[in-house]
Design an enzyme around this catalytic site. Structure first.
Site, mmCIF file in Angstrom:
data_model
loop_
_atom_site.group_PDB
_atom_site.id
_atom_site.type_symbol
_atom_site.label_atom_id
_atom_site.label_comp_id
_atom_site.label_asym_id
_atom_site.label_seq_id
_atom_site.Cartn_x
_atom_site.Cartn_y
_atom_site.Cartn_z
ATOM 1 N N LYS A 231 0.813 -1.224 0.000
ATOM 2 C CA LYS A 231 0.000 0.000 0.000
ATOM 3 C C LYS A 231 0.844 1.271 0.000
ATOM 4 O O LYS A 231 0.324 2.366 -0.233
ATOM 5 C CB LYS A 231 -1.013 0.000 1.153
ATOM 6 C CG LYS A 231 -0.449 -0.105 2.545
ATOM 7 C CD LYS A 231 -1.288 -1.039 3.409
ATOM 8 C CE LYS A 231 -0.609 -2.287 3.609
ATOM 9 N NZ LYS A 231 -0.592 -3.371 4.223
ATOM 10 N N ASP B 229 -0.320 0.879 9.780
ATOM 11 C CA ASP B 229 -0.851 0.149 8.631
ATOM 12 C C ASP B 229 -2.239 0.689 8.264
ATOM 13 O O ASP B 229 -2.532 0.947 7.090
ATOM 14 C CB ASP B 229 -0.926 -1.354 8.968
ATOM 15 C CG ASP B 229 -1.574 -2.162 7.861
ATOM 16 O OD1 ASP B 229 -0.896 -2.442 6.851
ATOM 17 O OD2 ASP B 229 -2.766 -2.505 7.978
ATOM 18 N N LYS C 50 -3.407 2.614 4.836
ATOM 19 C CA LYS C 50 -4.568 2.150 4.063
ATOM 20 C C LYS C 50 -5.582 3.286 3.881
ATOM 21 O O LYS C 50 -6.163 3.448 2.802
ATOM 22 C CB LYS C 50 -5.239 0.969 4.766
ATOM 23 C CG LYS C 50 -4.460 -0.319 4.570
ATOM 24 C CD LYS C 50 -5.053 -1.453 5.356
ATOM 25 C CE LYS C 50 -4.326 -2.746 5.012
ATOM 26 N NZ LYS C 50 -4.414 -3.745 6.060
HETATM 27 N N1 LIG Z 1 0.458 -10.740 4.352
HETATM 28 C C1 LIG Z 1 -0.709 -10.238 4.023
HETATM 29 O O1 LIG Z 1 -1.749 -10.830 4.307
HETATM 30 C C2 LIG Z 1 -0.812 -8.934 3.248
HETATM 31 C C3 LIG Z 1 -2.097 -8.425 2.942
HETATM 32 C C4 LIG Z 1 -2.186 -7.261 2.153
HETATM 33 C C5 LIG Z 1 -1.044 -6.606 1.760
HETATM 34 N N2 LIG Z 1 0.186 -7.094 2.119
HETATM 35 C C6 LIG Z 1 1.383 -6.392 1.668
HETATM 36 O O2 LIG Z 1 2.099 -7.234 0.771
HETATM 37 C C7 LIG Z 1 3.509 -6.992 0.911
HETATM 38 C C8 LIG Z 1 4.196 -8.334 1.189
HETATM 39 O O3 LIG Z 1 3.693 -8.870 2.378
HETATM 40 P P1 LIG Z 1 4.289 -10.218 2.972
HETATM 41 O O4 LIG Z 1 3.359 -10.643 4.055
HETATM 42 O O5 LIG Z 1 4.631 -11.150 1.875
HETATM 43 O O6 LIG Z 1 5.650 -9.669 3.621
HETATM 44 P P2 LIG Z 1 6.907 -10.520 4.109
HETATM 45 O O7 LIG Z 1 6.505 -11.925 4.377
HETATM 46 O O8 LIG Z 1 7.554 -9.731 5.179
HETATM 47 O O9 LIG Z 1 7.862 -10.547 2.805
HETATM 48 C C9 LIG Z 1 8.416 -9.388 2.274
HETATM 49 C C10 LIG Z 1 9.323 -9.779 1.136
HETATM 50 O O10 LIG Z 1 9.889 -8.585 0.578
HETATM 51 C C11 LIG Z 1 11.307 -8.747 0.523
HETATM 52 N N3 LIG Z 1 11.893 -7.415 0.595
HETATM 53 C C12 LIG Z 1 11.946 -6.559 1.640
HETATM 54 N N4 LIG Z 1 12.561 -5.422 1.292
HETATM 55 C C13 LIG Z 1 12.917 -5.572 -0.007
HETATM 56 C C14 LIG Z 1 13.600 -4.757 -0.927
HETATM 57 N N5 LIG Z 1 14.034 -3.550 -0.581
HETATM 58 N N6 LIG Z 1 13.807 -5.218 -2.175
HETATM 59 C C15 LIG Z 1 13.374 -6.461 -2.535
HETATM 60 N N7 LIG Z 1 12.701 -7.295 -1.702
HETATM 61 C C16 LIG Z 1 12.492 -6.847 -0.452
HETATM 62 C C17 LIG Z 1 11.650 -9.650 1.664
HETATM 63 O O11 LIG Z 1 12.928 -10.235 1.456
HETATM 64 P P3 LIG Z 1 13.565 -11.226 2.571
HETATM 65 O O12 LIG Z 1 12.716 -12.459 2.583
HETATM 66 O O13 LIG Z 1 14.906 -11.538 2.053
HETATM 67 O O14 LIG Z 1 13.506 -10.478 3.856
HETATM 68 C C18 LIG Z 1 10.506 -10.659 1.558
HETATM 69 O O15 LIG Z 1 10.787 -11.602 0.547
HETATM 70 C C19 LIG Z 1 3.680 -5.962 2.024
HETATM 71 O O16 LIG Z 1 3.822 -4.681 1.448
HETATM 72 C C20 LIG Z 1 2.363 -6.061 2.794
HETATM 73 O O17 LIG Z 1 2.013 -4.834 3.427
HETATM 74 C C21 LIG Z 1 0.326 -8.240 2.833
#
Ligand SMILES: NC(=O)c1ccc[n+]([C@@H]2O[C@H](COP(=O)([O-])OP(=O)(O)OC[C@H]3O[C@@H](n4cnc5c(N)ncnc54)[C@H](OP(=O)(O)O)[C@@H]3O)[C@@H](O)[C@H]2O)c1
Length: 342
Positions: free
Chosen positions: A128, A223, A227
């Site tokens: 977001k 967060d 949003k």
């Molecule tokens: N989880 C949910 O249910 C949900 C719902 C809606 C929106 N979102 C959004 O979706 C996004 C991903 O969520 P997630 O739950 O998958 O997060 P996550 O599990 O913390 O994973 C984040 C990923 O991004 C990578 N990353 C971090 N900084 C980076 C950078 N500068 N360049 C390249 N890669 C980078 C991390 O690498 P490493 O693994 O090496 O640390 C990891 O692979 C977030 O923005 C979150 O707000 C998530």
């Protein structure tokens, strides 16, 4: 069959779930749309980067990251040394930006999106940050380039919030909105009503993969604030910086207060509100006592959004539960839109 090549920036909970479903339950929908999808690049922060023009082995990629190993070695040909290089070089049609949210500045995700659009890629994101901080400029850039910048899963996961207003409420102006949009605090508050401690409930949200990487961003209301700004931008055409949001998190709430509210006919929820006052749109985040019977009262991690319009009155949408699969679905729905409306 049309070939679509994806590059993923971020391979965490959302990225790995999306990758798994591309080979699983999404395959039917993609086939029906006449497309075959290949993931040609993946970038992470601490687990390396990889490019394979023929398509990366997604099962292996997931196994590597889940066991704490690096993606390096998975790629073929010249490999990128940085995320910037990957975005510049990866043979792809769509960049999927799913890196960690930075609620203070939205970076480096905004730069990833801008670089990809400038290169002529479509962009789909669940992050977001770029929507809240830079939606107007990114949509304008995408239009100039004849590409899409889509972000359905940035708020309420894959629930059609942005699509609902953009595509189904023709002629309506959004006057305001209110919502319980942070699944983690929704879950924590509802578990506190059941007698569980806030810490135990947060651990449950983390195990489900729905908490932010730094869960203080959930609990402190960041967060929800981001949003709110994303909704203000997309639904009301307003630029509101997340730091300008009047924000109070749920940190100081006690289990006693939460249970007392329930006995008195209300549920405590972290509510985000956006409203137009004069020429200005203001966004506010607060724990509020929501009376039982109000549509904002959900159960567990349910997210609810009520949108007030000039021509259609108030309408609402509910997401039952909140799972990473629902976020991954939002990415699929954006991808299918790109395929169907080239
Ligand atoms: N989880 C949910 O249910 C949900 C719902 C809606 C929106 N979102 C959004 O979706 C996004 C991903 O969520 P997630 O739950 O998958 O997060 P996550 O599990 O913390 O994973 C984040 C990923 O991004 C990578 N990353 C971090 N900084 C980076 C950078 N500068 N360049 C390249 N890669 C980078 C991390 O690498 P490493 O693994 O090496 O640390 C990891 O692979 C977030 O923005 C979150 O707000 C998530």
């Amino acid at each position: 069959m049309k070939d679509i090549r994806l590059a993923l920036v971020g391979f965490g909970n959302v990225g790995r779930c999306f990758a798994q479903e591309l080979r699983g339950s999404y395959a039917r929908a993609l086939r029906a749309a006449g497309v075959k999808v290949r993931v040609t690049g993946i970038a992470t922060a601490r687990h390396g980067l990889a490019i394979d023009p023929n398509g990366l082995a997604l099962y292996r990629a997931r196994r590597l990251v889940e066991s704490g190993r690096s993606l390096e070695g998975l790629g073929r040909g010249r490999q990128p040394g940085s995320v910037r290089q990957l975005i510049a070089r990866v043979p792809a049609d769509v960049l999927v930006e799913i890196s960690t949210l930075d609620p203070r500045h939205g970076e480096p995700a905004i730069s990833h999106v801008r670089q990809a659009l400038n290169r002529g890629l479509h962009v789909v994101t669940a992050n977001k940050g770029p929507v809240a901080f830079a939606r107007g400029a990114l949509v304008a850039l995408a239009r100039r380039k004849g590409r899409f910048f889509l972000h359905e899963s940035a708020v309420m996961d894959g629930t059609p919030v942005f699509n609902l207003v953009e595509r189904c409420l023709a002629g309506c102006q959004v006057i305001g909105f209110r919502g319980t949009l942070n699944s983690t605090t929704n879950l924590i508050l509802s578990r506190m009503e059941e007698g569980l401690s806030a810490d135990a409930a947060l651990a449950e949200a983390q195990a489900l993969g729905i908490a932010e990487a730094d869960p203080r961003n959930d609990v402190d209301g960041w967060d929800a604030a981001v949003k709110g700004c994303a909704l203000a931008a997309a639904l009301m055409g307003a630029t509101v910086a997340p730091r300008a949001v009047s924000r109070r998190g749920m940190g100081r709430l006690t289990a006693g207060e939460v249970r007392r509210a329930l006995r008195e006919g209300a549920r405590v929820r972290l509510v985000v509100r956006g409203e137009r006052r004069g020429g200005m749109v203001r966004v506010r985040v607060r724990p509020e006592r929501v009376p039982l019977g109000d549509p904002l009262v959900g159960a567990g991690a349910d997210n609810v959004l009520m949108v007030e319009t000039d021509l259609m009155g108030e309408i609402g949408i509910v997401e039952r539960g909140s799972t990473v699969d629902q976020t991954a679905y939002g990415l699929l729905s954006d991808l299918l839109r790109i395929v169907r409306e080239p």
